[in-house]
Design an enzyme around this catalytic site. Structure first.
Site, PDB file in Angstrom:
ATOM      1  N   LYS A  43      35.589  35.017  47.814  1.00 58.02           N
ATOM      2  CA  LYS A  43      35.491  34.485  49.172  1.00 58.02           C
ATOM      3  C   LYS A  43      34.144  33.822  49.470  1.00 58.02           C
ATOM      4  O   LYS A  43      34.021  33.102  50.459  1.00 58.02           O
ATOM      5  CB  LYS A  43      35.749  35.597  50.191  1.00 58.02           C
ATOM      6  CG  LYS A  43      37.141  36.218  50.092  1.00 58.02           C
ATOM      7  CD  LYS A  43      38.237  35.209  50.361  1.00 58.02           C
ATOM      8  CE  LYS A  43      39.609  35.889  50.424  1.00 58.02           C
ATOM      9  NZ  LYS A  43      40.692  34.935  50.720  1.00 58.02           N
ATOM     10  N   SER A 257      43.612  44.034  44.681  1.00 58.25           N
ATOM     11  CA  SER A 257      44.233  42.711  44.615  1.00 58.25           C
ATOM     12  C   SER A 257      44.037  42.106  43.220  1.00 58.25           C
ATOM     13  O   SER A 257      44.899  41.374  42.721  1.00 58.25           O
ATOM     14  CB  SER A 257      43.668  41.785  45.683  1.00 58.25           C
ATOM     15  OG  SER A 257      42.281  41.608  45.520  1.00 58.25           O
TER      16      SER A 257
END
Length: 297
Positions: A43, A257
């Protein structure tokens, strides 16, 4: 002496070959270690690009206050990038987020608002929107902001193409905001339309931080289903088990994830006779130590 800032170390993350969790003659499984970014996750790329472009387009100026809903990694990245780029950050996230994430965001100087865990990230998104109108904050809106996916078109995709010397045949990423998979798809398909783009999604009822199956009304506007060749669902138990294997067998300490992404990559790789499969390892595992992720069932 040539000096560099923290921003210069976003991207160019390692691409390493799996040594133990998958072995098959003719097929290579490569893992892109996004935890090596300054803020510890993939991110960082989108967070930097969204704030930088907002400043560049004069949508905001230094000293302004931004607001964003997050389930974790984006918030940490935004808190870091906001401080470096000279803006203030208010982050809204569900109250059941791990304490490591909340403390990290606050350490970077962000204000963190916790919303009801029952309402999930959707509730956080709604609250962030209210703050935009009530307080006049600028909302980056990572779910609908094209500068999210463009970050990966500019950096992640080219890095994969370069580091595989154009031999990549399959790309796998967990689908959250879908920024990563959209941007990489745009770049890799532009290089070779035969490259397969595969998304990892949770099975119904599975709770995997960083991966979502969005209700239609919350579906990210940046998502275009035509850019994804296949979506493979993964259970919470499968993702957790693979995350633990990544740590204990490969020495790759990551979040759930990432386990989901790598599990899907292995499922894809097992069906191939020849290929180069690249999977995104989204973040580092240290922000999940207060959870049950690394506890053996």
């Amino acid at each position: 002496m040539q000096t560099k800032s923290i921003i210069d170390f976003i991207g160019n993350t390692p691409l390493v070959e799996a040594q133990h969790i998958f072995k098959k003659e003719g097929v290579t499984l490569l893992l892109k270690l996004e935890g090596n970014n300054p803020g510890g996750s993939v991110k960082d790329r989108a967070a930097y690009n969204m704030i930088f472009e907002a400043l560049n387009k004069k949508n905001i100026k230094k000293g302004d206050t931004l607001v964003e809903a997050t389930s974790g990694n984006t918030g940490i990245a935004l808190a870091l990038m906001a401080k470096v780029l000279g803006v203030n950050m208010v982050l809204v996230m569900p109250e059941n987020s791990t304490i490591e994430r909340v403390k990290t965001m606050r350490a970077y100087g962000a204000k963190v608002i916790l919303t009801s865990k029952e309402l999930g990230i959707e509730g956080s998104r709604d609250h962030a929107l209210k703050l935009k109108y009530k307080k006049g904050y600028f909302r980056l809106n990572q779910f609908d902001n094209p500068d999210n996916s463009k970050a990966h078109f500019k950096t992640t995709g080219p890095e994969i193409w370069r580091d595989t010397e154009g031999q990549v045949t399959h790309f796998i990423a967990a689908m959250g905001t879908t920024g990563t998979i959209m941007g990489v798809s745009d770049y890799l398909k532009g290089k070779n339309k035969e490259i397969k783009i595969i998304g990892a999604q949770p099975k119904d009822g599975a709770k995997i931080p960083g991966i979502r199956k969005w209700p239609q009304e919350y579906l990210p506007a940046i998502f275009n289903a035509a850019k994804v060749d296949e979506v493979i669902e993964v259970s919470e138990e499968e993702a957790k088990a693979m995350t633990q294997r990544l740590a204990s067998e490969e020495g790759i300490f990551a979040g759930m994830s990432s386990g989901g992404s790598v599990l899907v990559a292995i499922k894809v790789a097992e069906k191939l006779e020849k290929g180069v499969v690249v999977a995104i390892v989204c973040d580092r595992g240290d922000r999940y130590l207060s959870s049950t992720l690394f506890e053996k069932d």
